[in-house]
Enzyme design. Structure first.
Site, short mmCIF file in Angstrom:
data_model
loop_
_atom_site.label_atom_id
_atom_site.label_comp_id
_atom_site.label_asym_id
_atom_site.label_seq_id
_atom_site.Cartn_x
_atom_site.Cartn_y
_atom_site.Cartn_z
N ASP A 185 17.78 24.09 -7.00
CA ASP A 185 18.92 24.39 -6.13
C ASP A 185 20.13 23.55 -6.48
OD1 ASP A 185 17.40 22.15 -5.19
OD2 ASP A 185 18.49 22.22 -3.30
N GLU A 212 15.81 20.64 -3.14
CA GLU A 212 15.95 19.19 -3.21
C GLU A 212 17.12 18.70 -2.38
OE1 GLU A 212 17.53 15.35 -4.86
OE2 GLU A 212 18.47 17.31 -4.80
#
Length: 485
Positions: A78, A145
């Site tokens: 991400d 994350e």
């Protein structure tokens, strides 16, 4: 293909270019996961995806190196999705628009996603290259994350077999990280009943913009302004000098970014407008002088607005502004164990009105000392409780305790010296890496983290220094080729 595909090392930049074209907001990694799985299938590499969404792609050792230990290359799928207010962009559908600017790669009005797209690209380049010597490789790509370490928390127990892990999520070439801070979010909720708009008020909108922002961990010691704090400071002073009725406050977006923009709608008695203009001019001049080194583009704009349908009740307004002004924010303590390292910090990340009956304020605390992290969260909670808000805390995540005796660290430092003729700086970082959670699930891991130089991460100023990507790549290739036992 963009102009960055002609940069060296060619394979890394070509994969990075492909990655910038795949939407990958936190918690919405379906498209990038499909891209990684397609990559594995195209290269006939075995892969596995756990129920959380993490993916591991495996590559056999170079012939003759089968007996060497498995090395894990780890990055996250991400990216932080931030854009300038005047940029039209949809992070769920649009490709990042990259450009080269004086030795750096950046994006047009948005975050670039080099955090951690460049780590993904390097892993893919290793997996695709048949000329690099190495033992068995496991490339781990985790989800979410940036907003909760969800992938690291949910990593399945049977995903990894390697003993050594190289985290590719650091942002300063020439530095090797062997520790990181833990963190926790504290969220306060104010509830209220909307009040009628008093008569005789003239309403205004104030906008604070142009701040540098940045990573709420790694940049917290840079002396940068927090838009929520500045706006709260102005409104609190305005309330005392001019009398004020607050109708709206909106600032910041992400828990792990220093907020760059904020605005508010408020009214003052018509008779006090001259006082307001004087306060505005003085405040603007003072703040620009105060932050002239770190915020050269700071802008504060005041404009007249129509009256809103309602305002906050006075007690809620006073409680909210008092909390914003009084909250601990920024660096709270420096480390005695590692000079120059921030030990504990807090970031007033966002202030959001939810409908016409709730205000949600999100803060993020970090510390390399567990007890100090808890104390910081309790300090934040105490201020909010005194202001009458309800408070909740996230589950938090652990720090990663340094291991200076690590074999993997020795191999990495030797590789750096062999390649570049100098010693790398070995240090811990005041940002949250996933390594602490990996260590909980796989206690035998030895880990290091390194990467190229990034600046302005978690903001539309994010950029990556081109020259450092080649050094990052050389270090990665040399390190994995020398892990022998």
């Amino acid at each position: 293909m963009s102009e960055i595909t002609s940069l060296e090392p060619r394979a890394v930049w070509q994969y990075f270019d492909e990655i910038t074209r795949v939407p990958r907001p936190s918690k919405k990694e379906t498209k990038i996961a499909a891209y990684l799985i397609d990559f594995a299938k195209q290269h006939n590499l075995p892969y596995k995806q756990d129920k959380t969404g993490n993916i591991v792609i495996r590559k056999e050792a170079t012939p003759g190196m089968e007996a060497r230990p498995t090395v894990i290359l780890q990055s996250h799928m991400d990216m932080v999705c931030e854009k300038n207010s005047d940029t039209v962009f949809d992070f769920e559908t649009d490709p990042i628009r990259t450009r080269i600017d004086n030795g750096w790669v950046c994006a047009e009005g948005t975050t670039l996603g080099a955090d951690d797209g460049i780590g993904i690209a390097a892993s893919l380049a290793i997996l695709a290259d048949s000329n690099i010597s190495h033992g068995p490789i496991e490339a781990l790509f985790t989800v979410d994350e940036e907003t909760g370490l969800t992938g690291a928390f949910g990593l399945a127990d049977d995903m990894l077999t390697g003993r050594y892990l190289i985290n590719l999520d650091s942002e300063e070439e020439g530095e090797i990280f062997i520790g990181c801070a833990g963190g926790i979010d504290s969220i306060a909720t104010f509830t209220y009943k909307a009040a009628e708009v008093p008569s005789g008020l003239l309403f205004f909108r104030i906008d604070i913009s142009g701040l540098t922002g940045g990573h709420s961990g790694d940049d917290i010691d840079k002396g940068r302004a927090n838009s929520n704090r500045l706006l709260g400071r102005f409104l609190d002073e305005c309330a005392r000098i001019c009398g004020l009725s607050l109708a709206w406050f909106d600032g910041g977006n992400l828990r792990n970014a220093i907020p760059r923009e904020a605005y508010a709608l408020f009214g003052v008695p018509i008779a006090n407008t001259k006082l307001l203009f004087g306060l505005y001019e003085r405040f603007t001049a003072e703040v620009k002088a105060e932050f002239h080194q770190t915020e050269p583009a700071l802008d504060i704009a005041l404009s007249e607005m129509p009256a809103p349908a309602w305002v906050l009740p006075a007690e809620t307004q006073n409680a909210l502004l008092g909390a914003i002004v009084g909250l601990p924010n920024g660096v709270l303590a420096m480390s005695h164990a590692m000079p120059g390292l921030v030990e504990t910090s807090s970031n007033l990340a966002s202030v959001k009105f939810v409908g016409d009956d709730r205000i949600v304020v999100t803060t993020s605390q970090r510390s390399s000392v567990d007890s100090a992290l808890h104390a910081a969260a309790m300090s934040i909670e105490a201020v909010f409780r005194l202001a009458g808000a309800s408070v909740s805390h996230s589950d938090g995540y652990p720090g990663w305790a340094p291991n200076p005796e690590s074999y993997l660290l020795d191999i990495t430092c030797e590789a750096y010296h062999r390649l570049f003729g100098t010693e790398p700086k070995v240090r811990a970082i005041h940002a949250g890496l996933e390594c602490g959670l990996f260590l909980q699930k796989y206690p035998g891991l030895e880990m290091v983290s390194f990467g190229p130089t990034l600046r302005g991460v978690h903001s539309p100023d994010e950029r990556i220094e081109i020259a450092t990507v080649d050094r990052f790549w050389q270090l990665l290739v040399d390190t994995i080729s020398h892990v022998e036992h």
